[in-house]
Design an enzyme around this catalytic site. Structure first.
Site, PDB file in Angstrom:
ATOM      1  N   SER A  67       0.816  -1.217   0.000  1.00 51.17           N
ATOM      2  CA  SER A  67       0.000   0.000   0.000  1.00 51.17           C
ATOM      3  C   SER A  67       0.853   1.271   0.000  1.00 51.17           C
ATOM      4  O   SER A  67       1.734   1.442   0.856  1.00 51.17           O
ATOM      5  CB  SER A  67      -0.901  -0.024   1.244  1.00 51.17           C
ATOM      6  OG  SER A  67      -1.283   1.280   1.610  1.00 51.17           O
ATOM      7  N   ASP A 115       1.224  10.660   1.696  1.00 51.41           N
ATOM      8  CA  ASP A 115       0.950   9.750   0.573  1.00 51.41           C
ATOM      9  C   ASP A 115       0.692  10.642  -0.631  1.00 51.41           C
ATOM     10  O   ASP A 115      -0.458  10.911  -1.000  1.00 51.41           O
ATOM     11  CB  ASP A 115      -0.276   8.886   0.928  1.00 51.41           C
ATOM     12  CG  ASP A 115      -0.632   7.903  -0.182  1.00 51.41           C
ATOM     13  OD1 ASP A 115       0.211   7.683  -1.070  1.00 51.41           O
ATOM     14  OD2 ASP A 115      -1.758   7.361  -0.151  1.00 51.41           O
ATOM     15  N   ASP A 163       0.757  -1.231  -5.143  1.00 49.99           N
ATOM     16  CA  ASP A 163       0.045   0.014  -5.419  1.00 49.99           C
ATOM     17  C   ASP A 163       1.080   0.966  -6.014  1.00 49.99           C
ATOM     18  O   ASP A 163       1.966   1.448  -5.316  1.00 49.99           O
ATOM     19  CB  ASP A 163      -0.495   0.547  -4.072  1.00 49.99           C
ATOM     20  CG  ASP A 163      -1.063   1.940  -4.155  1.00 49.99           C
ATOM     21  OD1 ASP A 163      -1.239   2.446  -5.272  1.00 49.99           O
ATOM     22  OD2 ASP A 163      -1.353   2.512  -3.074  1.00 49.99           O
ATOM     23  N   ASP A 220       0.518   3.899  -7.582  1.00 55.93           N
ATOM     24  CA  ASP A 220      -0.002   5.255  -7.789  1.00 55.93           C
ATOM     25  C   ASP A 220      -0.304   5.498  -9.276  1.00 55.93           C
ATOM     26  O   ASP A 220      -1.006   4.713  -9.881  1.00 55.93           O
ATOM     27  CB  ASP A 220       0.968   6.289  -7.207  1.00 55.93           C
ATOM     28  CG  ASP A 220       1.069   6.171  -5.694  1.00 55.93           C
ATOM     29  OD1 ASP A 220       0.153   5.591  -5.094  1.00 55.93           O
ATOM     30  OD2 ASP A 220       2.059   6.635  -5.119  1.00 55.93           O
ATOM     31  N   ASN A 274      -3.463  10.978  -1.736  1.00 54.97           N
ATOM     32  CA  ASN A 274      -4.346   9.893  -1.322  1.00 54.97           C
ATOM     33  C   ASN A 274      -5.805  10.237  -1.615  1.00 54.97           C
ATOM     34  O   ASN A 274      -6.232  11.381  -1.431  1.00 54.97           O
ATOM     35  CB  ASN A 274      -4.161   9.609   0.177  1.00 54.97           C
ATOM     36  CG  ASN A 274      -4.976   8.407   0.617  1.00 54.97           C
ATOM     37  OD1 ASN A 274      -6.173   8.521   0.909  1.00 54.97           O
ATOM     38  ND2 ASN A 274      -4.353   7.254   0.621  1.00 54.97           N
ATOM     39  N   HIS A 292     -12.761   2.618  -7.151  1.00 52.83           N
ATOM     40  CA  HIS A 292     -12.579   3.175  -5.805  1.00 52.83           C
ATOM     41  C   HIS A 292     -13.708   4.146  -5.483  1.00 52.83           C
ATOM     42  O   HIS A 292     -14.237   4.821  -6.373  1.00 52.83           O
ATOM     43  CB  HIS A 292     -11.224   3.885  -5.733  1.00 52.83           C
ATOM     44  CG  HIS A 292     -10.644   3.916  -4.348  1.00 52.83           C
ATOM     45  ND1 HIS A 292     -11.169   3.226  -3.288  1.00 52.83           N
ATOM     46  CD2 HIS A 292      -9.540   4.558  -3.850  1.00 52.83           C
ATOM     47  CE1 HIS A 292     -10.446   3.432  -2.208  1.00 52.83           C
ATOM     48  NE2 HIS A 292      -9.445   4.235  -2.518  1.00 52.83           N
TER      49      HIS A 292
END
Ligand code: SPV
Ligand code: MG
Length: 477
Positions: free
Chosen positions: A42, A54, A81, A83, A118, A185
């Site tokens: 993550s 993040d 993850d 990005d 984030n 998401h």
């Protein structure tokens, strides 16, 4: 590439693949022990564990290093993850090469702009254009070498409040561009929009991935029918550790001792277990002190105890046991000697049996060799039966003597071709049952003497007592 294969196999086998977010080796190991199917490297957890936002503050190599750490410390596949792919298509190409080469099973890229923040932070979540993101997916697909390496496309349209239509449009485009799965998401408190998305998109038969951080009531049982193939519990690990760390720190600070926290936290032993401290011991046993490991020990134990010249205890032994199996405080002489030998790293032990050979139990730790003709031959024949064809350092121990570890240690560390354990011959021992020796230097029979490792050359060895004998053999060569 074993892990990518694993992930593909899990996808085929499981109705729902359960993945948990982690940030380092120990958290990945805990996830594996808890029975989940994979680890989500993550971005939030990794950056938080560094104590930085993040928001692409860390570099790709920092994220990759952690992903590798997680991959190495558990047998679970790691889904990274990544990005936005750390830049434009060129960064994506480099990222795919690096992650795939490192044994990571899958990467996930999201359709935001670099540097991202984030998804739950603030309201500004600018999206990449569909064509730009499709370019990244195509570049990723063209770069990966292994067909099982999965590229997951993450849609942020619902996070950016751009509506269901936009989210679905992106989902179709990304699947056409070659995404192996679609992560949708949401930051809604209920799964309503996720369910709506799934119902509308599931006919595409592309695996759907969800991250139910903000809609925690959404139960796994509902997921497969909606086309959801993977659920990622993305940040519960770091959040629960912060809860626990804070509680512990507050207690220590308040109580000014460890009493109350000590009972609530795992023992150090558990940490040792998680960091595989035991393997150190096993490896040392296996590989360290390898000179001793190669020494063969032969214990001739075939003969019948001698008759006639013995007292009651010998009679007792004669009728029931080979002498080395007699127990002293519950443990046989053989077992005690084996323990002593093992403690010196000597593991190759051969026992030559004969008399009542059936009383020896096979246990795999000692090789038992039967000397069928034990009644008609000499002890040397049993010893020969235990020797290997190749040259090998060999320790020969009498079976009916309890040996002191330090003496055997000295013997096996001797640099001489043949070294023999001897003891001073006391006057009482003369003409009794013993093996007699004459060695160059007399023992000090009285007074104090310092033991040393100086060579004491043996001149004569005899079964019978002879005039100049000054030592007896202790039964170890
Ligand atoms: C992460 O774990 O870094 C994610 C998932 O991207 S989330 O934080 O829920 O957006
Ligand atoms: Mg992230």
């Amino acid at each position: 590439m074993k892990n990518s294969k694993n992930l593909k196999a899990i996808f085929e086998k499981n109705k729902l693949v359960r993945i948990v977010g982690a940030h380092d080796g120990i958290t990945a190991k805990l996830i594996s022990r808890a029975g989940f199917e994979g680890v989500w490297a993550s971005g939030l957890e990794i950056s938080a564990s560094y104590g930085v936002p993040d928001a692409n503050i860390l570099t790709m190599t920092q994220y990759l290093e952690r992903a590798i750490e997680m991959n190495d410390s558990s047998s679970l596949p790691v889904i990274a993850d990544c990005d936005t792919g750390y830049g434009n298509v060129n960064n994506v190409i480099h990222m795919i090469e690096s992650y795939e080469k490192s044994g990571i099973s899958s990467v996930c890229i999201e359709d935001k702009l670099f540097p991202k923040v984030n998804s739950f932070f603030g309201n500004k979540q600018p999206l990449a254009s569909i064509s730009e993101f499709c370019g990244k997916l195509e570049a990723a697909k063209a770069t990966k070498k292994n067909k099982d390496f999965m590229v997951i496309a993450r849609i942020e349209a619902l996070i950016a409040r751009q509506g269901m239509k936009e989210a679905l449009k992106r989902a179709y485009e990304y699947s056409d561009a070659g995404a192996d799965a679609i992560l949708i998401h949401s930051k809604e408190k209920s799964p309503v929009e996720i369910i709506e998305f799934c119902k509308k998109f599931k006919s595409r038969k592309i695996p759907i991935v969800v991250v139910p951080t903000t809609y925690p009531k959404f139960h796994e049982n509902l997921m497969p029918n909606l086309g959801i193939k993977m659920v990622i519990y993305a940040n519960q690990v770091i959040r629960s550790s912060v809860t626990s760390i804070e509680k512990t720190l507050q207690k220590i600070s308040k109580n000014k001792n460890l009493l109350s926290v000590d009972k609530e936290i795992v023992p150090v032993k558990k940490i040792f277990d998680l960091q595989s401290m035991n393997s150190l011991k096993e490896n040392e046993e296996k590989y360290l002190d390898s000179d001793n490991k190669r020494i063969l020990t032969i214990i001739p134990a075939a003969g019948k105890p001698p008759k006639g010249k013995t007292d009651k205890i010998d009679k007792f032994i004669e009728s029931r046991y080979p002498v080395c199996l007699i127990k002293i405080k519950g443990e046989s002489i053989l077992k005690r000697n084996k323990r002593m030998l093992n403690s010196l790293g000597l593991k190759i032990i051969k026992v030559i049996t004969g008399f009542k050979s059936e009383s020896f139990k096979k246990n795999g730790e000692i090789q038992l060799i039967k000397n069928e003709d034990y009644n008609n031959c000499e002890q040397i024949d049993s010893i020969m039966a235990g020797l290997n064809n190749k040259f090998q350092d060999t320790l020969i121990l009498f079976s009916d003597v309890l040996f002191d570890r330090s003496i055997i240690s000295k013997l096996i560390n001797s640099k001489h071709d043949i070294s023999i354990g001897i003891d001073k011959l006391s006057l009482n021992n003369r003409k009794k049952y013993a093996d007699y020796l004459e060695a160059e230097h007399d023992p000090v029979l009285e007074g104090r003497s310092l033991l040393n490792n100086e060579k004491n050359l043996i001149k004569k060895f005899s079964k019978k007592y002879f005039k100049n004998s000054n030592y007896e053999f202790i039964g170890a060569i």
